[in-house]
Design a protein around this motif. Structure first.
Motif, mmCIF file in Angstrom:
data_model
loop_
_atom_site.group_PDB
_atom_site.id
_atom_site.type_symbol
_atom_site.label_atom_id
_atom_site.label_comp_id
_atom_site.label_asym_id
_atom_site.label_seq_id
_atom_site.Cartn_x
_atom_site.Cartn_y
_atom_site.Cartn_z
ATOM 1 N N CYS A 104 -5.710 45.666 -96.255
ATOM 2 C CA CYS A 104 -5.820 46.791 -95.312
ATOM 3 C C CYS A 104 -4.713 47.827 -95.466
ATOM 4 O O CYS A 104 -4.875 48.980 -95.079
ATOM 5 C CB CYS A 104 -5.830 46.264 -93.876
ATOM 6 N N GLY A 105 -3.573 47.441 -96.002
ATOM 7 C CA GLY A 105 -2.458 48.375 -96.180
ATOM 8 C C GLY A 105 -1.618 48.568 -94.935
ATOM 9 O O GLY A 105 -0.638 49.318 -94.950
ATOM 10 N N GLY A 106 -1.959 47.893 -93.843
ATOM 11 C CA GLY A 106 -1.240 48.084 -92.580
ATOM 12 C C GLY A 106 0.233 47.735 -92.666
ATOM 13 O O GLY A 106 1.063 48.331 -91.987
ATOM 14 N N CYS A 107 0.566 46.766 -93.504
ATOM 15 C CA CYS A 107 1.940 46.258 -93.525
ATOM 16 C C CYS A 107 2.766 46.873 -94.650
ATOM 17 O O CYS A 107 3.774 46.299 -95.042
ATOM 18 C CB CYS A 107 1.908 44.748 -93.690
ATOM 19 N N ARG A 108 2.355 48.054 -95.155
ATOM 20 C CA ARG A 108 3.035 48.562 -96.346
ATOM 21 C C ARG A 108 4.466 49.004 -96.039
ATOM 22 O O ARG A 108 4.760 49.539 -94.970
ATOM 23 C CB ARG A 108 2.220 49.662 -97.006
ATOM 24 N N VAL A 109 5.329 48.716 -96.989
ATOM 25 C CA VAL A 109 6.737 49.133 -96.890
ATOM 26 C C VAL A 109 7.140 49.693 -98.250
ATOM 27 O O VAL A 109 6.572 49.316 -99.279
ATOM 28 C CB VAL A 109 7.673 47.951 -96.537
ATOM 29 N N SER A 110 8.102 50.617 -98.244
ATOM 30 C CA SER A 110 8.605 51.140 -99.516
ATOM 31 C C SER A 110 9.846 50.363 -99.902
ATOM 32 O O SER A 110 10.804 50.284 -99.131
ATOM 33 C CB SER A 110 8.955 52.620 -99.399
ATOM 34 N N VAL A 111 9.794 49.784 -101.114
ATOM 35 C CA VAL A 111 10.922 49.002 -101.615
ATOM 36 C C VAL A 111 11.300 49.606 -102.968
ATOM 37 O O VAL A 111 10.506 49.559 -103.909
ATOM 38 C CB VAL A 111 10.531 47.507 -101.755
ATOM 39 N N GLU A 112 12.471 50.210 -103.025
ATOM 40 C CA GLU A 112 12.953 50.910 -104.224
ATOM 41 C C GLU A 112 11.915 51.924 -104.704
ATOM 42 O O GLU A 112 11.601 52.001 -105.894
ATOM 43 C CB GLU A 112 13.256 49.890 -105.335
ATOM 44 N N GLY A 113 11.305 52.629 -103.736
ATOM 45 C CA GLY A 113 10.345 53.677 -104.071
ATOM 46 C C GLY A 113 8.958 53.171 -104.392
ATOM 47 O O GLY A 113 8.040 53.956 -104.637
ATOM 48 N N GLU A 114 8.766 51.863 -104.414
ATOM 49 C CA GLU A 114 7.438 51.305 -104.719
ATOM 50 C C GLU A 114 6.781 50.813 -103.438
ATOM 51 O O GLU A 114 7.457 50.259 -102.575
ATOM 52 C CB GLU A 114 7.601 50.072 -105.615
ATOM 53 N N ILE A 115 5.454 50.967 -103.347
ATOM 54 C CA ILE A 115 4.736 50.444 -102.172
ATOM 55 C C ILE A 115 4.563 48.936 -102.320
ATOM 56 O O ILE A 115 4.087 48.451 -103.348
ATOM 57 C CB ILE A 115 3.332 51.084 -102.070
ATOM 58 N N LYS A 116 4.978 48.231 -101.281
ATOM 59 C CA LYS A 116 4.775 46.766 -101.253
ATOM 60 C C LYS A 116 4.050 46.418 -99.965
ATOM 61 O O LYS A 116 4.161 47.132 -98.962
ATOM 62 C CB LYS A 116 6.115 46.029 -101.254
ATOM 63 N N PHE A 117 3.335 45.300 -99.983
ATOM 64 C CA PHE A 117 2.677 44.806 -98.775
ATOM 65 C C PHE A 117 3.431 43.567 -98.296
ATOM 66 O O PHE A 117 3.507 42.560 -99.014
ATOM 67 C CB PHE A 117 1.209 44.474 -99.046
ATOM 68 N N ALA A 118 3.973 43.669 -97.080
ATOM 69 C CA ALA A 118 4.818 42.578 -96.571
ATOM 70 C C ALA A 118 4.056 41.255 -96.510
ATOM 71 O O ALA A 118 4.632 40.196 -96.691
ATOM 72 C CB ALA A 118 5.359 42.922 -95.190
ATOM 73 N N CYS A 119 2.731 41.316 -96.276
ATOM 74 C CA CYS A 119 1.974 40.073 -96.097
ATOM 75 C C CYS A 119 1.810 39.282 -97.389
ATOM 76 O O CYS A 119 1.716 38.060 -97.340
ATOM 77 C CB CYS A 119 0.610 40.352 -95.465
ATOM 78 N N VAL A 120 1.768 39.951 -98.527
ATOM 79 C CA VAL A 120 1.596 39.204 -99.780
ATOM 80 C C VAL A 120 2.827 39.304 -100.690
ATOM 81 O O VAL A 120 3.166 38.353 -101.396
ATOM 82 C CB VAL A 120 0.333 39.637 -100.558
#
Ligand code: NAD
Ligand code: FES
Length: 274
Positions: free
Chosen positions: A221-237
């Motif tokens: 779903c993308g709801g949990c997305r966070v930016s980590v060193e400029g890259e999109i990450k999903f906290a759930c996976v």
């Protein structure tokens, strides 16, 4: 159905629930979480698995919105309709040597399994836990069972040192005999950001466990997305743990605020007083 065996309020609006879930308890590793869904109209609530033993899992829930209030209203003997998990990646344990674990408020419940896994992995763990006042300090004795020392801070000085968790972290970092090789921090976003800024100049490896809004918990779903060193990450996976020095906390806070505002508007609209 998952039977609730225990439900106790251990701090204002913070409940400790023990739930029968043998398959999840067997598979679970420290750092992983579940998503609870009480019914077709209910929110999906992600909760860290604080402990797992004898076919049960232990969860700590802060009753702050409709979804979490619905969960804590289930008494011992009642049932939870749906629990998905274990989800997320397990904590990566290394032999760091001296590790400081920092827990802010209810984030201490998420910290507990990480700190225990670090101690079981042979690390020398010092724990700092902080809350607004004494009743908000949780799991002190449980953490003391495997920590070299547990330092407590409260904002009003009613227990331990008066101040924030970072007051004690600063002290440890300034003491050559207690200076950590790694720091784990779990709590409100401003706290994790403050810890990251404190350890960054000295290059002390710092790991945070993030809890952005989650919906499916499977990376769809993308709801949990966070930016980590400029890259999109999903906290759930990809998470929930990340290198604190690489997380864009400003963006994370702004996303949390957006949801908080939407949630407040929805609550006000559905309130009989509105
Ligand atoms: P709180 O706001 O009462 O803060 C708890 C403690 O965190 C404070 O006493 C202080 O020691 C520290 N802290 C807070 N802001 C700080 C700052 N700017 N600098 C340094 N230290 C600071 O916390 P609470 O009400 O118990 O917890 C609620 C928050 O915790 C929510 O925002 C929730 O989303 C978050 N939370 C995070 C996780 C996670 O996995 N990261 C888990 C549960 C809850
Ligand atoms: Fe949907 Fe993570 S919760 S992508």
């Amino acid at each position: 159905m998952f039977r609730v065996l225990e439900n106790d309020e251990i701090a204002p609006k913070v409940h400790r629930m023990v739930v029968e879930a043998p398959r999840i308890a067997r598979a679970r590793q420290p750092g992983q979480f579940v998503i609870i869904h009480c019914g077709p109209q209910s929110e999906r609530i992600p909760l860290t698995i604080a402990d797992a033993r004898n076919g049960t899992i232990t969860l700590f829930i802060q009753a702050v919105g409709d979804g979490t209030r619905e969960i804590v209203s289930i008494p011992a003997g009642g049932d939870i309709r749906d629990i998905a998990g274990p989800l997320g990646s397990a904590t990566h344990i290394k032999a760091w040597g001296r590790v400081v674990c920092v827990g802010g408020g209810v984030g201490t419940a998420v910290l507990y399994p990480l700190a225990k896994a670090l101690a079981d992995g042979g690390n020398d763990v010092t724990t700092i836990i902080g809350g607004r006042s004494a009743p908000f300090i949780i799991l002190r004795d449980e953490l003391a069972a495997f920590s070299k020392e547990v330092l407590v801070t409260t904002e009003d000085g009613s227990m331990g040192t008066k101040g924030f968790v970072t007051t004690e972290l600063r002290r440890l970092m300034d003491d050559p005999a207690r200076r950590p090789s790694a720091v784990f921090a779990v709590g409100p976003v401003p706290m994790m950001s403050a810890v990251a800024e404190m350890t960054r100049p000295d290059g002390i490896e710092t790991i945070v466990s993030l809890n952005p809004i989650m919906v499916d918990g499977t990376g769809m779903c993308g709801g949990c997305r966070v930016s980590v060193e400029g890259e999109i990450k999903f906290a759930c996976v990809d998470g929930p743990e990340f290198d604190a020095h690489k997380v864009d906390f400003r963006e994370l806070q702004s996303r949390q605020n957006t949801y908080k505002e939407a949630c407040c508007r929805a609550s006000a609209a559905s309130s009989p007083a509105a």
